[in-house]
Design an enzyme around this catalytic site. Structure first.
Site, PDB file in Angstrom:
ATOM      1  CB  SER A  53      -0.947  -0.045   1.200  1.00 21.60           C
ATOM      2  OG  SER A  53      -1.937   0.948   1.131  1.00 21.60           O
ATOM      3  CG  ASP A 101      -6.845  -3.337  -2.740  1.00 19.24           C
ATOM      4  OD1 ASP A 101      -7.584  -2.729  -1.945  1.00 19.24           O
ATOM      5  OD2 ASP A 101      -5.609  -3.289  -2.688  1.00 19.24           O
ATOM      6  CG  HIS A 128      -5.533  -2.657   0.904  1.00 24.11           C
ATOM      7  ND1 HIS A 128      -4.926  -2.206  -0.253  1.00 24.11           N
ATOM      8  CD2 HIS A 128      -4.941  -1.991   1.929  1.00 24.11           C
ATOM      9  CE1 HIS A 128      -4.000  -1.311   0.065  1.00 24.11           C
ATOM     10  NE2 HIS A 128      -3.999  -1.160   1.373  1.00 24.11           N
TER      11      HIS A 128
END
Length: 261
Positions: free
Chosen positions: A81, A211, A239
């Site tokens: 991320s 995601d 995610h």
């Protein structure tokens, strides 16, 4: 395992080294070395958010670690991320120590523009209402750039941990911490990436299908806009793929390790 590698795992905002606990176990079981770091004011790092006055305070633990390893050692950086931006700064500062960089549904900037542009592009396509109960802080008012965020329990349950076990969500609710975004810092010359350094490192992108935070469309856009040596797809992965599908992610990283010498 023949020729084991050293993986350095870097978390995204509001999380910490704790989010890698399943993956650390699996990678070590395959005889690889693993270091999971807490960035500034994250996880069990002792600093508080108000003490992190710049992105360099935030990435200091990673930079100190990279400086501490010998010049003969080369690691595989893994950023998840927002962690894609800290590992990019490490790639720029220590390209000779990075064997490869793996971006797990992560921000993957390009040396042709400031990393901050990538943050701007992400928020252009992310309606504020989609952030649900996240607590947002802005510079002076809501017309100024977003400066920090902390995930809310509804957002975590619906967007982040919806494919994870209930106990992982409960762990996250206890350990989540507010994090800065450092947009202004990422727009400065000090954070500019270059082709000879950042551009010289082999990059692998792990696409996480499904995601709800970094949408697959945005993941594919970053891949198309930057040279990527390999793209790996994990299907039906949310995610927090390191918690929902740790075996598959471990397999991806082991595949990378086998191909890169």
């Amino acid at each position: 395992m023949e020729n084991p590698k050293h993986f350095v795992l870097v978390h995204g905002i509001c999380n910490g080294a704790w989010c890698w606990y399943k993956l650390v176990t699996l990678l070590r079981h395959t005889s690889h070395r693993v270091t999971a770091l807490d960035l500034g004011a994250s996880g069990i790092n002792s600093k508080q958010l108000h003490e992190i006055t710049s992105v360099w305070d935030y990435v200091q633990p990673l930079m100190e670690f990279m400086a501490s390893i010998s010049h003969e050692e080369r690691v595989i950086l893994v950023g998840h991320s927002y962690g894609g931006l800290p590992i990019s700064l490490a790639m720029e500062s220590f390209p000779q120590k990075v064997l490869a960089a793996v971006f797990v549904t992560a921000y993957m900037p390009h040396y042709n523009s400031s990393p901050g542009v990538l943050i701007q592009e992400y928020f252009k396509g992310t309606p504020v209402e989609s952030l649900l109960d996240c607590e947002l802080k802005f510079g002076q008012n809501q017309e100024n750039p977003l400066t920090s965020v902390v995930f809310g329990p509804q957002y975590m349950a619906e967007k982040l941990f919806q494919l994870c076990k209930p106990e992982d969500l409960e762990l996250a609710k206890i350990l989540v911490r507010p994090s800065g975004l450092f947009l202004e810092d990422f727009m400065t010359k000090e954070c500019q990436l270059t082709e000879p350094k950042f551009g010289s490192v082999t990059k692998i992108f792990v696409v996480c299908e499904g995601d709800e935070v970094v949408k697959e469309e945005f993941q594919r856009w970053m891949i198309e806009n930057g040279p990527t040596a390999q793209v790996i797809l994990i299907r039906e992965a949310g995610h927090m793929v390191m918690l929902s599908k740790p075996e598959q992610l471990c397999g991806c990283l082991c595949e990378v390790a086998e191909k890169i010498w």
